[in-house]
Every structure is written in structure tokens, then in C-alpha cells.
Design a protein around this motif. Structure first.
Motif, PDB file in Angstrom:
ATOM      1  N   PRO A   1       4.681  -8.338   4.684  1.00  0.00           N
ATOM      2  CA  PRO A   1       3.835  -7.245   5.125  1.00  0.00           C
ATOM      3  C   PRO A   1       4.565  -6.368   6.135  1.00  0.00           C
ATOM      4  CG  PRO A   1       3.147  -9.259   6.206  1.00  0.00           C
ATOM      5  CD  PRO A   1       4.222  -9.634   5.223  1.00  0.00           C
TER       6      PRO A   1
ATOM      7  N   ARG B   1      -3.441 -12.633  10.223  1.00  0.00           N
ATOM      8  CA  ARG B   1      -2.377 -11.986   9.449  1.00  0.00           C
ATOM      9  C   ARG B   1      -2.804 -10.577   9.063  1.00  0.00           C
ATOM     10  NH1 ARG B   1      -2.563 -17.221   5.711  1.00  0.00           N
ATOM     11  NH2 ARG B   1      -4.612 -16.274   5.506  1.00  0.00           N
TER      12      ARG B   1
ATOM     13  N   TYR C   1      -2.862  -7.031   1.416  1.00  0.00           N
ATOM     14  CA  TYR C   1      -2.080  -8.253   1.283  1.00  0.00           C
ATOM     15  C   TYR C   1      -2.962  -9.470   1.047  1.00  0.00           C
ATOM     16  CZ  TYR C   1       1.463  -5.292   3.480  1.00  0.00           C
ATOM     17  OH  TYR C   1       2.333  -4.273   3.778  1.00  0.00           O
TER      18      TYR C   1
ATOM     19  N   TYR D   1      -2.492 -13.866   0.912  1.00  0.00           N
ATOM     20  CA  TYR D   1      -1.588 -14.914   1.377  1.00  0.00           C
ATOM     21  C   TYR D   1      -1.918 -16.255   0.730  1.00  0.00           C
ATOM     22  CZ  TYR D   1      -0.533 -11.502   5.001  1.00  0.00           C
ATOM     23  OH  TYR D   1      -0.170 -10.362   5.675  1.00  0.00           O
TER      24      TYR D   1
ATOM     25  N   LEU E   1       3.249 -14.688   2.063  1.00  0.00           N
ATOM     26  CA  LEU E   1       2.690 -13.569   1.306  1.00  0.00           C
ATOM     27  C   LEU E   1       2.709 -13.897  -0.179  1.00  0.00           C
ATOM     28  CD1 LEU E   1       1.600 -10.651   1.479  1.00  0.00           C
ATOM     29  CD2 LEU E   1       3.953  -9.877   1.167  1.00  0.00           C
TER      30      LEU E   1
ATOM     31  N   ALA F   1       0.822  -8.240  -2.978  1.00  0.00           N
ATOM     32  CA  ALA F   1       0.582  -6.971  -2.285  1.00  0.00           C
ATOM     33  C   ALA F   1       0.136  -5.943  -3.311  1.00  0.00           C
ATOM     34  CB  ALA F   1       1.838  -6.490  -1.574  1.00  0.00           C
TER      35      ALA F   1
ATOM     36  N   CYS G   1       4.669 -12.161  -5.086  1.00  0.00           N
ATOM     37  CA  CYS G   1       5.748 -12.620  -4.215  1.00  0.00           C
ATOM     38  C   CYS G   1       6.007 -14.108  -4.422  1.00  0.00           C
ATOM     39  CB  CYS G   1       5.382 -12.361  -2.758  1.00  0.00           C
ATOM     40  SG  CYS G   1       5.107 -10.611  -2.401  1.00  0.00           S
TER      41      CYS G   1
ATOM     42  N   GLY H   1       7.816 -15.125   0.249  1.00  0.00           N
ATOM     43  CA  GLY H   1       7.206 -13.823   0.518  1.00  0.00           C
ATOM     44  C   GLY H   1       8.008 -12.669  -0.048  1.00  0.00           C
TER      45      GLY H   1
END
Length: 97
Positions: free
Chosen positions: A18, A46, A64, A66, A72, A75, A88, A92
Motif C-alpha cells: 500500500p 492498516r 486494499y 489483506y 497485502l 489492490a 499480490c 505483498g
């Protein structure tokens, strides 16, 4: 969302997601700004959303998601009518297809 749910920033640093927001702004400082970033956080603290506002309109948006371990997972990036979905890996980093 209420105004109390947002944090404001002048800019961000880096290129990884992020986005890392820097130079916090108080809500009272926004009246003199043409461009700034509006951010929300999830219950774990976050970054959940990042919106770039230009003259009061959202120009760019990141949302985002998680994993349970905090990395992550996904996105969603919106720039005008263009939407990009990015999955991801466990570090991440974006998964290239």
C-alpha cells in the motif's frame, strides 16, 4: 464514512503498495489545498483506502485487502474510468500474469 474516519496527507513515498502516506495534514489545512490524499484504515490499523483529491474530486483511488497475517493480498486501483485489479503474493508484491 464520516470526516472523523479520514486522515489527510500531502503526498506519499515509494512505489510499493500500500502507498506510504507522508506529511500529515489537519482537516483545517485542507481549505488552502488543491490536491491532497484522504486515507482510511481498517480495524487493524492498516491502510484500507487512499483517495487523491484534486479540486475536491477523487482523481485516483486505491482499495486494499489483506491476508490474516497482515500481508497485502489484493489492490483495486481506479483512475477515472480505468480499473486495475492487482493480486499480490505472500510478500505483498504484485503477481505478474
Amino acid at each position: 464514512m464520516t470526516e472523523a474516519d479520514y486522515k489527510y496527507f500531502l503526498t506519499y513515498s515509494g512505489v510499493r503498495m500500500p502507498l506510504k502516506l507522508v506529511e500529515p495534514l489537519e482537516a483545517t489545512e485542507l481549505g488552502n489545498r488543491n490536491t491532497y490524499f484522504r486515507v482510511t484504515h481498517d480495524p487493524a490499523g492498516r491502510v484500507a483506502t487512499v483517495e487523491k483529491l484534486v479540486y475536491g474530486e477523487v482523481e485516483l483511488s486505491h482499495q486494499y485487502a489483506y491476508r490474516d497475517d497482515g500481508s497485502l493480498a489484493h489492490a483495486r486501483i481506479e483512475l477515472g474510468d480505468e480499473v486495475t485489479e492487482v493480486d499480490c503474493d505472500e510478500t505483498g508484491a504484485p503477481i505478474r500474469s
